[in-house]
Design a protein around this motif. Structure first.
Motif, PDB file in Angstrom:
ATOM      1  N   ARG A  49       0.819  -1.213   0.000  1.00 51.26           N
ATOM      2  CA  ARG A  49       0.000   0.000   0.000  1.00 51.26           C
ATOM      3  C   ARG A  49       0.852   1.263   0.000  1.00 51.26           C
TER       4      ARG A  49
ATOM      5  N   THR B  81       4.211   1.409  -1.288  1.00 51.97           N
ATOM      6  CA  THR B  81       5.417   1.302  -2.108  1.00 51.97           C
ATOM      7  C   THR B  81       5.606   2.494  -3.034  1.00 51.97           C
ATOM      8  N   GLU B  82       4.539   3.244  -3.349  1.00 51.53           N
ATOM      9  CA  GLU B  82       4.662   4.437  -4.177  1.00 51.53           C
ATOM     10  C   GLU B  82       4.641   5.720  -3.344  1.00 51.53           C
TER      11      GLU B  82
ATOM     12  N   SER C 238       3.125  -3.292  -5.917  1.00 49.71           N
ATOM     13  CA  SER C 238       1.895  -2.621  -5.493  1.00 49.71           C
ATOM     14  C   SER C 238       0.732  -3.604  -5.431  1.00 49.71           C
TER      15      SER C 238
ATOM     16  N   SER D  77      -0.842 -10.104  -6.091  1.00 44.03           N
ATOM     17  CA  SER D  77      -1.627  -8.880  -6.208  1.00 44.03           C
ATOM     18  C   SER D  77      -3.108  -9.214  -6.223  1.00 44.03           C
TER      19      SER D  77
END
Length: 386
Positions: free
Chosen positions: A187, A189-190, A210, A258
């Motif tokens: 949640r 990672t970006e 992600s 995912s």
């Protein structure tokens, strides 16, 4: 050691002016019910300091993990333990058992225990030992931080290094001295905040793909975290600071499946390695690849998770390249239960995601160790390309 600048000297008249005019109660803390001051990180570090033996374990295990990720050590990194820690006694019992297994297998496996204190929630729910240590909605965060350091201290006392997921950017100041490996979850990672955080951490850091499956997002995070950053943080004395980082050269990718399904198969691993190799990475960025057998790679089914580990072991034994490590969620008792105060719970059973039982875990660790031995034998008989 980090360089600390002297604070600016503010004249008394200016300090008084800001004290009188800078905050307007009508527009501040509108949705805050209560503000509970927490002692500075240094207070907790002094109350439960690491002795030389524990500090040495953290330092040496961090270097060993780096060596595995960079290909200098042919052992397999195995990060195993409960989805989340909710009971310090159960966590200690798991560490005791893991320590005994580690003595047998440490020549083939680099075993690190999952010691997770913060849980990201899709909507709402129990957010971990730090946030609500009594599992009763009292949210005694001060107690949670104290218990978290106690758990880490006890795990290290068993000779086992610790791994955790970093969720809140303040938490590392209280705990990171006792942690050997860190993760940034799918949640986050970006998240720029978490990329900046990773850039200053003193340990190897893994970024998960992600939630919708993007590997590139995690690879981009490795690149970002390998770079220098400037951001607001706090120091060990609890003062707000402007942090300046060097960048972390030991970030790496974690494949965790995912919302679209698993990504631990050989083709997914090859594809992820290509994304890593094609990216304009700085020196040492995104080194190594770990497969998380839990979460999207098993549909949160512990029976299927164990099968995934066995499949990965078979591929390792056959010499598949690129797999630096494996993660699995495991506890004393298999399955999971709803969060509740400790006297209402089954000892050693997860209160978040369902986990593999200890007996099955011990079997899987032996299977992975045998796979590493088979890989060594295979490589020993391969012709020397040099």
């Amino acid at each position: 050691m980090a360089f600390v600048k002297e604070p600016d000297i503010i004249p008394e008249e200016e300090r008084q002016y800001f004290a009188d005019t800078a905050v307007f109660p009508e527009t501040v803390d509108v949705n805050i019910r209560q503000l509970d001051p927490i002692p500075a990180p240094r207070v907790f570090l002094r109350s439960r300091p690491l002795d030389s033996e524990r500090m040495g374990l953290v330092r040496d295990s961090r270097q060993a993990i780096r060596d595995v990720l960079h290909g200098r050590d042919d052992r397999l990194l195995v990060i195993t333990g409960p989805c989340s820690v909710h009971d310090p006694e159960a966590a200690l019992e798991y560490a005791r058992r893991l320590s005994a297994v580690n003595e047998r297998l440490k020549d083939r496996l680099l075993i690190v225990m999952r010691v997770y204190f913060e849980k990201p929630r899709t909507t709402v729910g129990w957010k971990g030992l730090i946030n609500d240590p009594d599992l009763d909605g009292t949210f005694n965060i001060r107690k949670g931080i104290r218990l978290a350091r106690q758990v880490l201290w006890q795990v290290l006392g068993q000779g086992i290094p610790a791994a955790t997921e970093w969720l809140d950017p303040i938490t590392p100041q209280y705990l990171s001295d006792a942690v050997s490996w860190g993760a940034i979850g799918a949640r986050n990672t970006e998240s720029q905040v978490h990329r900046e955080l990773a850039s200053g951490m003193s340990m190897p850091m893994g970024f998960k793909n992600s939630t919708e499956g993007s590997v590139k997002a995690a690879v981009d995070s490795c690149l970002a975290a390998a770079s220098e950053h400037h951001f607001l943080s706090i120091n060990l004395d609890g003062h707000v600071i402007a942090a300046e980082t060097r960048g972390n050269p030991d970030c790496h990718l974690i494949l965790r499946g995912s919302s679209h399904g698993p990504n631990y198969d050989s083709e997914s691993v090859r594809s992820a390695l290509e994304v890593m190799h094609q990216a304009p990475l700085g020196p040492g960025a995104c080194r190594g690849l770990i497969v998380d057998a839990a979460h999207g790679n098993c549909g949160k089914d512990p029976v299927r998770e164990a099968q995934v580990v066995e499949e990965l072991a078979e591929r390792i034994a056959k010499g598949e390249q690129g797999l630096s490590g494996i993660m699995m969620e495991s506890f004393l008792e298999g399955g999971h239960q709803a969060p509740a105060p400790l006297d209402h719970l089954v000892f050693g059973r997860s209160v978040t995601d369902a986990c593999i039982s200890w007996d099955r875990t011990e079997e899987l660790l032996q299977i992975l160790a045998d796979a590493v031995l088979a890989r060594r034998e295979r490589r020993r008989h391969e012709p020397d390309e040099g």
